[in-house]
Design a protein around this motif. Structure first.
Motif, PDB file in Angstrom:
ATOM      1  N   PRO A   1       2.929   1.727  -3.574  1.00  0.00           N
ATOM      2  CA  PRO A   1       2.638   2.459  -4.811  1.00  0.00           C
ATOM      3  C   PRO A   1       3.169   1.700  -6.024  1.00  0.00           C
ATOM      4  O   PRO A   1       4.247   1.112  -5.980  1.00  0.00           O
ATOM      5  N   VAL A   2       2.383   1.720  -7.115  1.00  0.00           N
ATOM      6  CA  VAL A   2       2.829   1.064  -8.340  1.00  0.00           C
ATOM      7  C   VAL A   2       3.047   2.070  -9.464  1.00  0.00           C
ATOM      8  O   VAL A   2       4.119   2.125 -10.029  1.00  0.00           O
ATOM      9  N   GLU A   3       2.049   2.869  -9.800  1.00  0.00           N
ATOM     10  CA  GLU A   3       2.229   3.897 -10.825  1.00  0.00           C
ATOM     11  C   GLU A   3       1.005   4.799 -10.872  1.00  0.00           C
ATOM     12  O   GLU A   3      -0.106   4.393 -10.535  1.00  0.00           O
ATOM     13  N   ASN A   4       1.232   6.025 -11.304  1.00  0.00           N
ATOM     14  CA  ASN A   4       0.149   6.994 -11.527  1.00  0.00           C
ATOM     15  C   ASN A   4      -0.896   7.029 -10.407  1.00  0.00           C
ATOM     16  O   ASN A   4      -2.093   6.935 -10.644  1.00  0.00           O
ATOM     17  N   ASP A   5      -0.434   7.138  -9.168  1.00  0.00           N
ATOM     18  CA  ASP A   5      -1.310   7.229  -7.999  1.00  0.00           C
ATOM     19  C   ASP A   5      -2.154   5.979  -7.759  1.00  0.00           C
ATOM     20  O   ASP A   5      -3.249   6.052  -7.201  1.00  0.00           O
ATOM     21  N   TRP A   6      -1.664   4.822  -8.155  1.00  0.00           N
ATOM     22  CA  TRP A   6      -2.317   3.551  -7.870  1.00  0.00           C
ATOM     23  C   TRP A   6      -1.473   2.763  -6.882  1.00  0.00           C
ATOM     24  O   TRP A   6      -0.241   2.887  -6.869  1.00  0.00           O
ATOM     25  N   TYR A   7      -2.152   1.965  -6.085  1.00  0.00           N
ATOM     26  CA  TYR A   7      -1.509   1.179  -5.039  1.00  0.00           C
ATOM     27  C   TYR A   7      -2.030  -0.247  -5.121  1.00  0.00           C
ATOM     28  O   TYR A   7      -3.181  -0.471  -5.481  1.00  0.00           O
ATOM     29  N   GLN A   8      -1.166  -1.201  -4.790  1.00  0.00           N
ATOM     30  CA  GLN A   8      -1.603  -2.585  -4.801  1.00  0.00           C
ATOM     31  C   GLN A   8      -0.959  -3.332  -3.646  1.00  0.00           C
ATOM     32  O   GLN A   8       0.019  -2.883  -3.068  1.00  0.00           O
ATOM     33  N   THR A   9      -1.557  -4.495  -3.338  1.00  0.00           N
ATOM     34  CA  THR A   9      -1.003  -5.368  -2.308  1.00  0.00           C
ATOM     35  C   THR A   9      -0.077  -6.383  -2.957  1.00  0.00           C
ATOM     36  O   THR A   9      -0.094  -6.565  -4.176  1.00  0.00           O
ATOM     37  N   GLY A  10       0.700  -7.057  -2.129  1.00  0.00           N
ATOM     38  CA  GLY A  10       1.407  -8.237  -2.595  1.00  0.00           C
ATOM     39  C   GLY A  10       0.381  -9.319  -2.896  1.00  0.00           C
ATOM     40  O   GLY A  10      -0.765  -9.240  -2.437  1.00  0.00           O
ATOM     41  N   GLU A  11       0.773 -10.325  -3.644  1.00  0.00           N
ATOM     42  CA  GLU A  11      -0.189 -11.349  -4.060  1.00  0.00           C
ATOM     43  C   GLU A  11      -0.334 -12.454  -3.024  1.00  0.00           C
ATOM     44  O   GLU A  11       0.581 -12.734  -2.254  1.00  0.00           O
ATOM     45  N   ILE A  12      -1.514 -13.046  -3.049  1.00  0.00           N
ATOM     46  CA  ILE A  12      -1.761 -14.260  -2.273  1.00  0.00           C
ATOM     47  C   ILE A  12      -2.179 -15.343  -3.259  1.00  0.00           C
ATOM     48  O   ILE A  12      -2.660 -15.038  -4.353  1.00  0.00           O
ATOM     49  N   LYS A  13      -1.992 -16.573  -2.869  1.00  0.00           N
ATOM     50  CA  LYS A  13      -2.376 -17.695  -3.713  1.00  0.00           C
ATOM     51  C   LYS A  13      -3.563 -18.392  -3.063  1.00  0.00           C
ATOM     52  O   LYS A  13      -3.537 -18.714  -1.888  1.00  0.00           O
ATOM     53  N   SER A  14      -4.615 -18.607  -3.854  1.00  0.00           N
ATOM     54  CA  SER A  14      -5.845 -19.220  -3.370  1.00  0.00           C
ATOM     55  C   SER A  14      -6.061 -20.566  -4.031  1.00  0.00           C
ATOM     56  O   SER A  14      -5.759 -20.742  -5.205  1.00  0.00           O
ATOM     57  N   THR A  15      -6.639 -21.487  -3.277  1.00  0.00           N
ATOM     58  CA  THR A  15      -6.944 -22.814  -3.810  1.00  0.00           C
ATOM     59  C   THR A  15      -8.308 -22.871  -4.471  1.00  0.00           C
ATOM     60  O   THR A  15      -8.697 -23.891  -5.008  1.00  0.00           O
ATOM     61  N   GLY A  16      -9.057 -21.774  -4.432  1.00  0.00           N
ATOM     62  CA  GLY A  16     -10.399 -21.738  -5.016  1.00  0.00           C
ATOM     63  C   GLY A  16     -11.450 -21.754  -3.925  1.00  0.00           C
ATOM     64  O   GLY A  16     -11.150 -21.587  -2.753  1.00  0.00           O
ATOM     65  N   GLY A  17     -12.680 -21.947  -4.307  1.00  0.00           N
ATOM     66  CA  GLY A  17     -13.769 -21.883  -3.320  1.00  0.00           C
ATOM     67  C   GLY A  17     -14.117 -20.442  -3.050  1.00  0.00           C
ATOM     68  O   GLY A  17     -14.586 -19.737  -3.921  1.00  0.00           O
ATOM     69  N   ASP A  18     -13.840 -19.985  -1.839  1.00  0.00           N
ATOM     70  CA  ASP A  18     -14.101 -18.602  -1.442  1.00  0.00           C
ATOM     71  C   ASP A  18     -12.813 -17.963  -0.951  1.00  0.00           C
ATOM     72  O   ASP A  18     -11.912 -18.650  -0.475  1.00  0.00           O
ATOM     73  N   VAL A  19     -12.750 -16.650  -1.055  1.00  0.00           N
ATOM     74  CA  VAL A  19     -11.627 -15.900  -0.516  1.00  0.00           C
ATOM     75  C   VAL A  19     -12.188 -14.689   0.218  1.00  0.00           C
ATOM     76  O   VAL A  19     -13.198 -14.116  -0.204  1.00  0.00           O
ATOM     77  N   LYS A  20     -11.555 -14.334   1.341  1.00  0.00           N
ATOM     78  CA  LYS A  20     -12.004 -13.191   2.137  1.00  0.00           C
ATOM     79  C   LYS A  20     -10.833 -12.240   2.341  1.00  0.00           C
ATOM     80  O   LYS A  20      -9.710 -12.683   2.585  1.00  0.00           O
ATOM     81  N   ALA A  21     -11.109 -10.941   2.221  1.00  0.00           N
ATOM     82  CA  ALA A  21     -10.091  -9.911   2.416  1.00  0.00           C
ATOM     83  C   ALA A  21     -10.652  -8.833   3.328  1.00  0.00           C
ATOM     84  O   ALA A  21     -11.771  -8.366   3.122  1.00  0.00           O
ATOM     85  N   CYS A  22      -9.867  -8.437   4.327  1.00  0.00           N
ATOM     86  CA  CYS A  22     -10.241  -7.333   5.216  1.00  0.00           C
ATOM     87  C   CYS A  22      -9.274  -6.188   4.940  1.00  0.00           C
ATOM     88  O   CYS A  22      -8.073  -6.291   5.218  1.00  0.00           O
ATOM     89  N   ILE A  23      -9.813  -5.109   4.379  1.00  0.00           N
ATOM     90  CA  ILE A  23      -9.026  -3.961   3.922  1.00  0.00           C
ATOM     91  C   ILE A  23      -8.998  -2.906   5.011  1.00  0.00           C
ATOM     92  O   ILE A  23     -10.044  -2.522   5.535  1.00  0.00           O
ATOM     93  N   THR A  24      -7.786  -2.426   5.329  1.00  0.00           N
ATOM     94  CA  THR A  24      -7.612  -1.363   6.315  1.00  0.00           C
ATOM     95  C   THR A  24      -7.096  -0.115   5.627  1.00  0.00           C
ATOM     96  O   THR A  24      -6.157  -0.185   4.834  1.00  0.00           O
ATOM     97  N   THR A  25      -7.722   1.032   5.940  1.00  0.00           N
ATOM     98  CA  THR A  25      -7.304   2.316   5.385  1.00  0.00           C
ATOM     99  C   THR A  25      -7.463   3.399   6.439  1.00  0.00           C
ATOM    100  O   THR A  25      -8.227   3.237   7.387  1.00  0.00           O
TER     101      THR A  25
END
Length: 131
Positions: free
Chosen positions: A43-67
């Motif tokens: 949780p961050v604030e006002n009912d919002w949630y975030q992940t920790g950051e990742i660092k990308s080198t560019g090109g493409d990025v893929k994320a698989c979200i679980t809920t």
């Protein structure tokens, strides 16, 4: 004519089975992708949630979200530069998403883009990332 050796057949079958299993592992299925890690939502604030950051080198990025949610929430891919956040894209629903040609977000002295996912899904669990 000699009768087939049952032990030789078993060894051959096991070797073939192992080869097939190896060829269909997730690592092989995502050839060309580097696994970056798993980041949990917090949780961050006002009912919002975030992940920790990742660092990308560019090109493409893929994320698989679980809920644990059965509803379709929105998940925002954000690029962070210190105190400034830029919305890259917004997707509806958990699952695996790929963003292409994200090189324009690469910046700074580390020559990386810093990404997080932000949502108001209170049941969001984690994101697995590939770069």
């Amino acid at each position: 004519m000699n009768a087939p050796n049952p032990l030789a057949k078993s060894i051959a079958a096991m070797a073939f089975g192992s080869l097939v299993l190896f060829a269909t592992t997730p690592a092989q299925a995502s050839a060309g992708w580097d696994y970056v890690g798993t980041k949990n939502f917090y949780p961050v604030e006002n009912d919002w949630y975030q992940t920790g950051e990742i660092k990308s080198t560019g090109g493409d990025v893929k994320a698989c979200i679980t809920t644990a949610s059965s509803s379709y929430y929105y998940y925002d891919l954000q690029e962070m530069d210190g105190a400034q956040w830029d919305l890259v894209d917004s997707v509806r629903g958990a699952g695996c998403w790929t963003w292409r040609d994200i090189g324009r977000w690469v910046d700074g002295s580390n020559n990386r883009a810093e990404f997080v996912i932000v949502t108001n899904d209170f049941n969001a669990k984690r994101v697995k990332w590939w770069d």
